[in-house]
Enzyme design. Structure first.
Site, PDB file in Angstrom:
ATOM      1  CG  ASP A 113      -0.235  -5.974  -7.736  1.00  0.00           C
ATOM      2  OD1 ASP A 113      -0.554  -4.714  -7.889  1.00  0.00           O
ATOM      3  OD2 ASP A 113      -0.757  -6.421  -6.790  1.00  0.00           O
TER       4      ASP A 113
ATOM      5  CE1 TYR B  61      -5.301  -5.662  -1.545  1.00  0.00           C
ATOM      6  CE2 TYR B  61      -3.448  -5.617  -0.174  1.00  0.00           C
ATOM      7  CZ  TYR B  61      -4.860  -5.024  -1.056  1.00  0.00           C
ATOM      8  OH  TYR B  61      -4.525  -3.855  -1.754  1.00  0.00           O
TER       9      TYR B  61
ATOM     10  NE  ARG C 263      -4.982   2.999 -12.938  1.00  0.00           N
ATOM     11  CZ  ARG C 263      -5.536   1.934 -12.030  1.00  0.00           C
ATOM     12  NH1 ARG C 263      -6.865   1.570 -12.068  1.00  0.00           N
ATOM     13  NH2 ARG C 263      -5.279   2.437 -10.997  1.00  0.00           N
TER      14      ARG C 263
ATOM     15  NE  ARG D 175      -4.387  -1.289 -17.182  1.00  0.00           N
ATOM     16  CZ  ARG D 175      -5.187  -1.783 -17.674  1.00  0.00           C
ATOM     17  NH1 ARG D 175      -5.951  -2.769 -18.943  1.00  0.00           N
ATOM     18  NH2 ARG D 175      -6.429  -2.594 -16.762  1.00  0.00           N
TER      19      ARG D 175
ATOM     20  NE  ARG E  76       0.025   0.891  -6.732  1.00  0.00           N
ATOM     21  CZ  ARG E  76      -1.475   0.767  -6.263  1.00  0.00           C
ATOM     22  NH1 ARG E  76      -1.942   1.374  -7.479  1.00  0.00           N
ATOM     23  NH2 ARG E  76      -1.626  -0.583  -6.272  1.00  0.00           N
TER      24      ARG E  76
HETATM   25  O1  CP3 Z   1       4.911   1.785  -7.503  1.00  0.00           O
HETATM   26  C1  CP3 Z   1       5.429   1.296  -8.653  1.00  0.00           C
HETATM   27  O2  CP3 Z   1       5.068   2.395  -9.853  1.00  0.00           O
HETATM   28  C2  CP3 Z   1       4.979   0.234  -9.281  1.00  0.00           C
HETATM   29  C3  CP3 Z   1       4.194  -0.493  -9.763  1.00  0.00           C
HETATM   30  C4  CP3 Z   1       3.402  -1.246  -8.053  1.00  0.00           C
HETATM   31  C5  CP3 Z   1       1.951  -1.336  -8.657  1.00  0.00           C
HETATM   32  N1  CP3 Z   1       1.352  -1.651  -7.529  1.00  0.00           N
HETATM   33  C6  CP3 Z   1       0.885  -1.076  -9.973  1.00  0.00           C
HETATM   34  C7  CP3 Z   1       0.668  -1.062 -10.155  1.00  0.00           C
HETATM   35  C8  CP3 Z   1       3.897  -1.253  -7.314  1.00  0.00           C
HETATM   36  C9  CP3 Z   1       4.412  -1.112  -5.779  1.00  0.00           C
HETATM   37  C10 CP3 Z   1       2.124  -1.930  -6.630  1.00  0.00           C
HETATM   38  C11 CP3 Z   1       2.083  -2.126  -4.561  1.00  0.00           C
HETATM   39  C12 CP3 Z   1       0.728  -2.478  -4.649  1.00  0.00           C
HETATM   40  N2  CP3 Z   1      -0.618  -2.977  -5.284  1.00  0.00           N
HETATM   41  C13 CP3 Z   1       0.627  -2.302  -3.226  1.00  0.00           C
HETATM   42  C14 CP3 Z   1       1.314  -1.685  -2.039  1.00  0.00           C
HETATM   43  C15 CP3 Z   1       1.248  -0.129  -2.536  1.00  0.00           C
HETATM   44  C16 CP3 Z   1       0.171   0.957  -2.242  1.00  0.00           C
HETATM   45  O3  CP3 Z   1      -0.644   1.418  -3.336  1.00  0.00           O
HETATM   46  O4  CP3 Z   1      -0.419   0.708  -1.429  1.00  0.00           O
HETATM   47  C17 CP3 Z   1      -0.168  -2.523  -3.035  1.00  0.00           C
HETATM   48  C18 CP3 Z   1      -1.654  -2.875  -1.697  1.00  0.00           C
HETATM   49  C19 CP3 Z   1      -1.343  -3.685  -4.615  1.00  0.00           C
HETATM   50  C20 CP3 Z   1      -2.642  -4.258  -4.844  1.00  0.00           C
HETATM   51  C21 CP3 Z   1      -3.158  -3.487  -6.126  1.00  0.00           C
HETATM   52  N3  CP3 Z   1      -2.935  -3.805  -7.139  1.00  0.00           N
HETATM   53  C22 CP3 Z   1      -4.428  -2.878  -6.010  1.00  0.00           C
HETATM   54  C23 CP3 Z   1      -5.292  -3.223  -4.393  1.00  0.00           C
HETATM   55  C24 CP3 Z   1      -5.083  -2.577  -7.262  1.00  0.00           C
HETATM   56  C25 CP3 Z   1      -5.814  -2.010  -7.537  1.00  0.00           C
HETATM   57  C26 CP3 Z   1      -5.998  -0.935  -7.490  1.00  0.00           C
HETATM   58  C27 CP3 Z   1      -5.740   0.221  -8.526  1.00  0.00           C
HETATM   59  O5  CP3 Z   1      -5.020   1.066  -8.469  1.00  0.00           O
HETATM   60  O6  CP3 Z   1      -6.323  -0.034  -9.200  1.00  0.00           O
HETATM   61  C28 CP3 Z   1      -4.122  -2.680  -8.161  1.00  0.00           C
HETATM   62  C29 CP3 Z   1      -3.321  -2.353  -9.716  1.00  0.00           C
HETATM   63  C30 CP3 Z   1      -2.327  -2.107  -9.506  1.00  0.00           C
HETATM   64  N4  CP3 Z   1      -1.035  -2.357  -9.657  1.00  0.00           N
HETATM   65  C31 CP3 Z   1      -2.323  -0.802 -11.438  1.00  0.00           C
HETATM   66  C32 CP3 Z   1      -0.851  -0.580 -10.770  1.00  0.00           C
HETATM   67  C33 CP3 Z   1      -0.501   0.559 -12.041  1.00  0.00           C
HETATM   68  C34 CP3 Z   1      -3.471  -0.365 -12.009  1.00  0.00           C
HETATM   69  C35 CP3 Z   1      -3.569  -1.101 -12.694  1.00  0.00           C
HETATM   70  C36 CP3 Z   1      -4.357  -1.151 -14.058  1.00  0.00           C
HETATM   71  O7  CP3 Z   1      -3.638  -0.530 -14.745  1.00  0.00           O
HETATM   72  O8  CP3 Z   1      -5.196  -1.061 -13.860  1.00  0.00           O
END
Ligand code: CP3
Length: 349
Positions: free
Chosen positions: A72, A149, A27, A36, A23
């Site tokens: 994602d 999911y 943010r 964003r 990640r």
């Molecule tokens: O690693 C990176 O920087 C690359 C981008 C990336 C995102 N999600 C961006 C993201 C990667 C590799 C993921 C993987 C992901 N997404 C996983 C597996 C890794 C982990 O963290 O366990 C999972 C379970 C998800 C599903 C997901 N995406 C959830 C549950 C959420 C909401 C929770 C949250 O953190 O807001 C997301 C949203 C998400 N994915 C954001 C980002 C930057 C936040 C979105 C925003 O900007 O509002």
């Protein structure tokens, strides 16, 4: 080109331990929040120029040794035919929840260059913009984590609906998993064909299982994906790139995980890295494993933990430094910048 990350994945000699952060495009960076603020998350994922812009931010700001594509793991769910939305503060919403024969039957196995073209397009754009500065990592969710999911309709605490489907309707679960597995296999092949130089498979929720359930309901499908990718690599139909398998809360599952077929295994912070290495096997290549919330410690305490992880990694066949899970939005960015410097400094050979 900085190829320390790829060399470490292959277990080759490196001048210092490479680091990237799960990640890392997110943010906790004001530069990310700025982009964003003008867009929404899914639009960013679907617009290659925006995805590329935020993918590059941590390369410039943190000096990490690899870029990970901004996207994602839930993107393929939408391409399979399920509705996907991200609600502010609530996380992802998938609808309808996939819980019966009818909803499973309606899902299809999409052509990624058709239904998710923006992903390989972003990879192609990024390879051009990176110009070999650092390698680009592609990724997908593992079938099980993706399925949670799809079945729960979003994030879950105890995965009740998922486990009920597994225990009450095992054939339905298998039917769903076969569709997801075929989708993810093609999706990863498309990313590699577009230029991804490594791929990571995220099995964030694998740790909810006992070892035998993990093997039967999660690992088998990952082995199938990795087996398919390796076959395609051996035949020359896709480039040979390292495959990283990350499982959250994996400490009870390492004897299973070591049979995944992956080149690198991601380890979280709930186990000492030297213990994980001895259980994964002599020449295991590992990625990890600092607690993401340890980024809230004062820097001199972070430094002690960095040195501890580096010294525990000495028995590995290769080590890529990372957090044990994603960096959280509240994280002080200066500590993340300092972390990268510390890893480079203390590991220099
Ligand atoms: O690693 C990176 O920087 C690359 C981008 C990336 C995102 N999600 C961006 C993201 C990667 C590799 C993921 C993987 C992901 N997404 C996983 C597996 C890794 C982990 O963290 O366990 C999972 C379970 C998800 C599903 C997901 N995406 C959830 C549950 C959420 C909401 C929770 C949250 O953190 O807001 C997301 C949203 C998400 N994915 C954001 C980002 C930057 C936040 C979105 C925003 O900007 O509002």
């Amino acid at each position: 080109m900085n190829d320390t990350f790829l060399k470490a994945c292959r277990g080759e000699e490196v001048p210092y331990t490479p680091i990237w952060i799960m990640r890392q495009a997110g943010r906790y960076l004001k530069e990310y929040r700025e982009v964003r603020g003008k867009s929404n998350f899914l639009t960013m994922c679907k617009t290659p120029e925006l995805a590329a812009e935020v993918t590059l931010q941590p390369i410039d700001i943190l000096n990490v040794d690899a870029a990970i594509l901004f996207s994602d793991i839930l993107i393929p769910c939408e391409a399979m035919g399920q509705g996907l939305d991200f609600h502010e503060g609530k996380g992802p919403i998938l609808s309808p929840a996939i819980r019966d024969e009818e909803t499973v039957n309606k899902l299809y196995v999409p052509d990624p260059e058709d239904k998710m073209k923006f992903v390989p397009d972003a990879v192609r754009l990024l390879r051009k913009e990176l110009a070999d500065r650092v390698p680009l990592i592609g990724f997908a969710g593992a079938p099980f984590t993706t399925a949670t999911y799809m079945i729960e309709g979003g994030t879950s605490k105890n995965f009740l609906n998922t486990k009920r489907m597994i225990y009450e309707c095992p054939e339905l679960y298998k039917k769903l998993m076969d569709k997801i597995t075929a989708t993810i296999t093609e999706y990863l092949k498309a990313q590699i064909s577009a230029g991804a130089q490594a791929v990571q498979i995220f099995d964030t929720w694998g740790g909810i299982f006992c070892p035998s359930d993990f093997r039967e309901n999660a690992l088998t499908y990952v082995q199938s994906i990795i087996g398919d990718l390796k076959k395609a690599m051996a035949s020359g139909s896709i480039e040979e790139v390292p495959i990283i398998y990350f499982v959250g809360e994996s400490a009870g599952l390492l004897e299973e995980i070591k049979t995944s077929g992956a080149d690198v295994h991601g380890v979280d912070w709930r186990i000492n890295l030297d213990d994980a290495i001895s259980r994964l096997g002599e020449n295991a290549v590992v990625q990890g494993n600092l607690d993401p919330l340890s980024m809230f410690l004062p820097q001199e305490k972070i430094e002690i933990r960095v040195q501890d992880v580096l010294s525990r990694a000495k028995s590995a066949g290769g080590h890529i430094f990372n957090l044990g899970h994603g960096v959280v939005p509240e994280t002080p960015r200066d500590n993340v910048i300092a972390l990268v410097e510390m890893v480079h400094k203390h590991s220099r050979r």
